[in-house]
Write an enzyme that holds these catalytic residues in place. Structure first.
Site, PDB file in Angstrom:
ATOM      1  N   HIS A 261      33.794   7.924  33.058  1.00  0.00           N
ATOM      2  CA  HIS A 261      34.490   7.891  32.003  1.00  0.00           C
ATOM      3  C   HIS A 261      35.904   8.181  32.275  1.00  0.00           C
ATOM      4  CE1 HIS A 261      31.169   6.559  29.794  1.00  0.00           C
ATOM      5  NE2 HIS A 261      30.271   7.679  30.253  1.00  0.00           N
TER       6      HIS A 261
ATOM      7  N   LYS B  54      38.769  41.667  38.266  1.00  0.00           N
ATOM      8  CA  LYS B  54      37.457  41.237  38.432  1.00  0.00           C
ATOM      9  C   LYS B  54      36.893  41.620  36.939  1.00  0.00           C
ATOM     10  CE  LYS B  54      33.251  41.323  40.041  1.00  0.00           C
ATOM     11  NZ  LYS B  54      32.853  39.939  40.302  1.00  0.00           N
TER      12      LYS B  54
ATOM     13  N   ASN C 198      45.155  51.198  30.681  1.00  0.00           N
ATOM     14  CA  ASN C 198      44.490  49.773  30.918  1.00  0.00           C
ATOM     15  C   ASN C 198      44.565  49.177  29.369  1.00  0.00           C
ATOM     16  OD1 ASN C 198      44.226  50.349  33.369  1.00  0.00           O
ATOM     17  ND2 ASN C 198      41.955  50.439  33.099  1.00  0.00           N
ATOM     18  N   GLY C 199      44.844  47.790  29.093  1.00  0.00           N
ATOM     19  CA  GLY C 199      44.637  47.249  27.836  1.00  0.00           C
ATOM     20  C   GLY C 199      46.101  46.833  27.300  1.00  0.00           C
TER      21      GLY C 199
ATOM     22  N   GLU D 111      38.950  29.459  43.004  1.00  0.00           N
ATOM     23  CA  GLU D 111      39.160  30.802  42.881  1.00  0.00           C
ATOM     24  C   GLU D 111      39.733  31.334  44.254  1.00  0.00           C
ATOM     25  OE1 GLU D 111      35.616  32.028  41.086  1.00  0.00           O
ATOM     26  OE2 GLU D 111      36.771  33.522  39.906  1.00  0.00           O
TER      27      GLU D 111
ATOM     28  N   CYS E  55      43.597  46.073  35.354  1.00  0.00           N
ATOM     29  CA  CYS E  55      44.050  47.632  35.905  1.00  0.00           C
ATOM     30  C   CYS E  55      43.103  48.555  36.003  1.00  0.00           C
ATOM     31  CB  CYS E  55      44.906  47.833  34.525  1.00  0.00           C
ATOM     32  SG  CYS E  55      46.325  46.972  34.060  1.00  0.00           S
TER      33      CYS E  55
ATOM     34  N   LYS F 283      34.346  28.388  42.080  1.00  0.00           N
ATOM     35  CA  LYS F 283      34.465  29.162  43.457  1.00  0.00           C
ATOM     36  C   LYS F 283      35.486  28.735  44.262  1.00  0.00           C
ATOM     37  CE  LYS F 283      32.735  31.668  42.209  1.00  0.00           C
ATOM     38  NZ  LYS F 283      32.227  31.972  40.922  1.00  0.00           N
TER      39      LYS F 283
ATOM     40  N   ARG G 135      39.577  45.225  41.750  1.00  0.00           N
ATOM     41  CA  ARG G 135      39.547  44.768  40.396  1.00  0.00           C
ATOM     42  C   ARG G 135      40.654  43.712  40.162  1.00  0.00           C
ATOM     43  NH1 ARG G 135      36.483  48.044  36.838  1.00  0.00           N
ATOM     44  NH2 ARG G 135      37.726  47.354  35.229  1.00  0.00           N
TER      45      ARG G 135
ATOM     46  N   TRP H 255      47.664  45.598  36.681  1.00  0.00           N
ATOM     47  CA  TRP H 255      47.637  43.901  36.834  1.00  0.00           C
ATOM     48  C   TRP H 255      48.547  43.568  35.695  1.00  0.00           C
ATOM     49  CZ3 TRP H 255      46.105  40.173  33.605  1.00  0.00           C
ATOM     50  CH2 TRP H 255      45.858  38.767  34.096  1.00  0.00           C
TER      51      TRP H 255
ATOM     52  N   GLU I  31      30.600  25.444  38.402  1.00  0.00           N
ATOM     53  CA  GLU I  31      30.701  26.833  38.925  1.00  0.00           C
ATOM     54  C   GLU I  31      31.025  26.852  40.515  1.00  0.00           C
ATOM     55  OE1 GLU I  31      30.487  29.788  38.471  1.00  0.00           O
ATOM     56  OE2 GLU I  31      29.833  30.670  40.358  1.00  0.00           O
TER      57      GLU I  31
HETATM   58  C1  F6R Z   1      34.256  33.820  38.309  1.00  0.00           C
HETATM   59  C2  F6R Z   1      34.330  35.067  37.666  1.00  0.00           C
HETATM   60  C3  F6R Z   1      34.625  34.845  36.330  1.00  0.00           C
HETATM   61  C4  F6R Z   1      33.621  35.868  35.428  1.00  0.00           C
HETATM   62  C5  F6R Z   1      34.290  36.096  34.091  1.00  0.00           C
HETATM   63  C6  F6R Z   1      33.460  36.788  33.197  1.00  0.00           C
HETATM   64  O1  F6R Z   1      33.984  33.876  39.804  1.00  0.00           O
HETATM   65  O2  F6R Z   1      34.071  35.953  38.464  1.00  0.00           O
HETATM   66  O3  F6R Z   1      35.091  33.684  35.872  1.00  0.00           O
HETATM   67  O4  F6R Z   1      32.620  35.064  35.625  1.00  0.00           O
HETATM   68  O5  F6R Z   1      35.742  36.625  34.001  1.00  0.00           O
HETATM   69  O6  F6R Z   1      33.231  38.091  33.690  1.00  0.00           O
HETATM   70  P1  F6R Z   1      32.094  39.116  33.161  1.00  0.00           P
HETATM   71  O7  F6R Z   1      30.729  38.405  33.744  1.00  0.00           O
HETATM   72  O8  F6R Z   1      32.191  40.288  33.791  1.00  0.00           O
HETATM   73  O9  F6R Z   1      32.120  39.113  31.778  1.00  0.00           O
END
Ligand code: F6R
Length: 609
Positions: free
Chosen positions: A505, A604, A101-102, A489, A2, A486, A27, A75, A482
Site C-alpha cells: 500500500h 532518557k 528541570n521542566g 536512535e 535535564c 532502535k 539521561r 537539555w 521497535e
Molecule cells: C526508545 C525509547 C523511548 C522511550 C519513551 C518512553 O528507545 O527509549 O522511545 O520508550 O520515551 O519512555 P518511558 O518508558 O520512560 O515512558
C-alpha cells in the site's frame, strides 16, 4: 533530559556534585553547571557546554568550594546550548542560584514584567525568571518561604533546587510535575532528579510529591506543603551502584542487551504458579475484582513503551479475550477519549516520569477511570499516581535507547495476559504452556546472544546504508517498528517499520538495490504471508535480511542474510526477535563511530511535553 543534583553535609561539595552529574549523563544533555558556596560566603558558579568532563576541567584544582552545592545537566528547551544558557542561573545580585528541570510556560510574560521592574537577564532560558522572582522576595524570610511565594506565579512544570548565599548551609527544592528525590545518609543530604546521582552514597530515599517544598541543611531535612511541615516515609532502594556501571562492557547498551536473560528471570520471579498455570501479581491484588469485571483496557505509552503495549494488545485480545486499545499517550491526552463503564487505563513507562504518559493517567483519573501502571522505576511518579500496577523489574536502564526495559515490558504483558486470561476463559493447560515457554526464554536469549560475532559482521556490511525498511506481521508488526526505532536512535540511519501487509500500500515504492529490508519471518501462523512479502521484495532487487526460526532451511538461498532464533510460541516471539536487532543497531552505531549510549538530541526520561 535535564538532571539535578544537590548536596549538603560535611564533605567538600564539588567532587560529590561532579560524580552525581556524571551518573546523570545517561539521561542526555548538552551542557552542565554547578553552584557552590565557598567559605567566603559568595556563590560560585561554573558552567560548560558539552560533557561533564568539560566542566570538570574548568573546576580542576579548585579548593575550598564549601559543603553545599547544586549541579545540573541541561537539555536545551529555551535557548541554544551555550554557557550563558547552562544552569545554574542567578539573580541580578548573584545571591541566588537556581537549577531547574521542566518548562516555565509563562516565562516570557514574567520576564517582560521583571525587565520592566529593572531586572537584567543574562540568558535566554525560562529558568532565569525563578532567580529574579526570588530576588524580589524579602530576604528576611526563610528561603523556603520565599519559594512558596514564588511558586504560584509559575505556570508549567518544575523540579528545582535553589541556593542563597545569605543562608549558606541550605538548599531549598520543590517539584511540580518533574521528579525530585532526597537521599539521606547520617548528616549528609542529597537531592536529585534521579537517585542514580547519589546511589554510591546512600540507598535511603524519600520521593517528593508535587507542591512539596524541602529545605536541606546539615542538621536535617524539613518538608512543607502549603506552609505546613509534614513527615514522609524513607524507602530503601533495592539496586546498588554496580547496576549503574558498565562492568567491563564498552557501552551500557551492550551490557543491558546482555542482561536480558536475567531480566526475564527477574520479571517472572515469584510471580508464576507452574502447577495451576497462574500468574500472581501482588500489585494488582487490591483491584482483582475490578479487573475481573473490566470490559476494555486502554494501554497508553510513548516510543518503545507504546510498542510494548501494542504487543500486549495482541496478547490480551488473543488469550485473555478482553478488548484492548493501545494509544500514544501524547495523542490520547488531547483527544476526548470515550470511557465506557468497565474501562481501565494502563500506563506503560520505563522511567515512570514521561510527561505525556503521566498526563494521560491524570486525564483518566479525572474521568474517574481505574488506572494501572506498568513501570520500571520503583517509586516514580506514574508508579505512585496509578491505582495499582506491575513493576517490570528490569533494574536501572542507563542506555538512552530502551533495550532490557522494553523486553521486560513485553514479558510483563505476558504475565498480565496470564493473570487476566485465567480470570476469564484461559484453561490451566494453556496457562501452563505459556509459563513453560516464558521460563524457557532466558536460555533462548542466551543462544541468540551467542551469535553476537555473526551479527557484528552483518552490521559492518550494512553500516553505510542510508535507509532500512523493517517488516513483520501480527506479533512481529510492532517489533518491526521497535527495531526500526532502535536503528534510527543509535545509528541515525533512516529506518521505517511497517506491518508487512501494508508494504504493497505504499512503502514498496521505496525499494531498490540500495534499500535493505529486514523481515521477521519466524515459522508461525503468518509465515507463508511473510514468505510472499520477501519474494516481492527480492523481485525489486532490495537486499533482504531475514530473522527466522532455528533450523529453517528455506532461506538458505534467495536472501542476503539470515539470523536464526530458537522457536517459541507466537506471543513470545517479539522477545526473542528483538534481541538480534538490538545488537544490529548497536554494532552499526559502533561501526559508524557513534556513542550508542547517548544518541544526539535524545533524553532518557522525557519529562517535558
Ligand atoms: C526508545 C525509547 C523511548 C522511550 C519513551 C518512553 O528507545 O527509549 O522511545 O520508550 O520515551 O519512555 P518511558 O518508558 O520512560 O515512558
Amino acid at each position: 533530559m535535564c538532571g539535578i543534583v544537590g548536596y549538603v553535609g560535611n564533605k567538600e561539595a564539588l567532587p560529590i556534585l561532579l560524580e552525581g552529574l556524571k551518573r546523570l549523563e545517561y539521561r542526555g544533555y548538552d551542557s552542565a553547571g554547578v553552584a557552590f558556596i565557598p567559605s567566603g560566603g559568595k556563590i560560585g558558579v561554573e558552567r560548560a557546554v558539552g560533557k561533564v568532563a568539560e566542566l570538570e576541567k574548568k573546576i580542576a584544582g579548585m579548593q575550598d568550594s564549601g559543603f553545599v552545592g547544586i549541579g545540573h545537566t541541561r537539555w536545551a528547551t529555551h535557548g541554544i546550548p551555550k554557557e550563558e544558557n547552562a544552569h545554574p542561573h542567578r539573580d541580578c545580585k548573584n545571591n541566588i542560584a537556581v537549577v531547574h528541570n521542566g518548562i516555565i510556560e509563562n516565562y516570557q510574560e514574567l520576564k517582560n514584567a521583571l525587565c520592566a521592574r529593572g531586572h537584567v537577564f543574562r540568558s535566554e532560558t525560562d529558568t532565569e525568571v525563578i532567580a529574579h522572582l526570588l530576588e524580589e522576595e524579602s530576604a528576611s524570610l526563610p528561603l523556603e518561604d520565599r519559594l512558596a511565594r514564588v511558586a504560584p506565579k509559575l505556570i508549567g512544570t518544575y523540579g528545582l533546587a535553589v541556593l542563597d548565599a545569605r543562608s549558606p548551609e541550605k538548599i531549598v527544592a520543590m517539584r511540580l510535575g518533574s521528579p525530585l528525590v532526597l537521599g539521606l545518609k547520617d548528616d549528609e543530604y542529597f537531592i536529585a532528579s534521579d537517585p542514580a546521582a547519589f546511589i554510591s552514597h546512600t540507598r535511603d530515599v524519600l520521593y517528593l510529591d508535587d507542591r512539596e517544598i524541602v529545605a536541606l541543611t546539615p542538621q536535617g531535612i524539613q518538608i512543607f506543603e502549603g506552609g505546613v511541615q509534614k513527615k514522609k516515609e524513607v524507602q530503601t532502594l533495592e539496586w546498588d551502584v554496580m547496576k549503574i556501571e558498565k562492568q567491563g562492557f564498552p557501552h551500557f547498551m551492550l551490557k543491558e542487551i546482555h542482561e536480558q536473560p536475567k531480566v526475564i528471570e527477574d520479571v517472572l520471579r515469584g510471580r508464576i504458579d507452574s502447577k495451576e498455570g497462574l500468574a500472581h501479581l501482588g500489585g494488582l491484588r487490591d483491584v482483582e475484582k475490578k479487573l475481573r469485571e473490566a470490559k476494555r483496557l486502554i494501554i497508553v505509552g510513548c516510543g518503545s513503551a507504546f510498542y510494548a503495549g501494542s504487543i500486549g494488545k495482541y496478547m490480551l485480545e488473543e488469550y485473555a479475550g478482553i478488548a484492548v486499545d493501545c494509544e500514544l499517550a501524547s495523542e490520547f491526552r488531547y483527544r476526548n477519549p470515550v470511557f465506557n463503564e468497565g474501562t481501565i487505563v494502563l500506563a506503560v513507562s520505563q522511567s515512570g516520569e514521561t510527561a505525556d504518559t503521566l498526563a494521560a493517567v491524570h486525564e483518566a483519573k479525572h474521568k474517574g477511570i481505574l488506572t494501572l501502571g506498568m513501570v520500571n522505576v520503583v517509586g516514580s511518579t506514574i508508579a505512585r499516581e496509578t491505582d495499582a500496577g506491575i513493576y517490570t523489574h528490569a533494574g536501572p536502564e542507563i542506555g538512552v535507547a530502551s533495550t532490557k526495559a522494553f523486553v521486560s515490558q513485553v514479558a510483563a504483558f505476558a504475565l498480565l495476559t496470564l493473570f487476566l486470561g485465567r480470570q476469564r476463559n484461559m484453561t490451566s493447560v494453556m496457562g501452563r504452556h505459556i509459563i513453560d515457554e516464558l521460563a524457557a526464554l532466558p536460555e533462548k536469549i542466551r543462544i541468540i546472544l551467542s551469535q553476537q560475532k555473526d551479527i557484528e559482521k552483518i552490521a559492518r556490511k550494512y553500516a553505510d546504508v542510508k535507509n532500512f525498511l523493517y517488516i513483520g506481521r501480527k506479533y512481529n508488526a510492532p517489533i518491526a517498528l521497535e527495531a526500526a526505532l532502535k536503528m534510527k536512535e543509535v545509528s541515525y540511519i533512516h529506518a521505517e517499520g511497517y506491518p508487512a501487509g501494508e508494504m504493497k500500500h505504499g512503502p514498496i515504492a521505496l525499494l531498490d538495490s540500495s534499500f535493505p529490508v529486514i523481515a521477521f519471518a519466524p515459522q508461525d501462523s503468518v509465515y507463508e504471508k511473510m514468505k510472499s512479502a520477501i519474494a516481492e521484495i527480492k523481485a525489486r532487487q532490495a537486499p533482504v535480511l531475514v530473522i527466522t526460526t532455528e533450523g529453517n532451511t528455506e532461506f538458505s538461498q534467495g536472501v542476503d542474510d539470515v539470523i536464526f532464533v530458537p522457536k517459541t510460541i507466537e506471543m513470545l516471539e517479539p522477545i526473542s526477535n528483538i534481541i538480534p536487532l538490538q545488537l544490529l543497531a548497536y554494532f552499526i552505531a559502533v561501526a559508524k563511530g557513534l556513542d550508542p549510549d547517548q544518541p544526539r538530541n535524545l533524553a532518557k526520561a522525557v519529562t517535558v511535553e
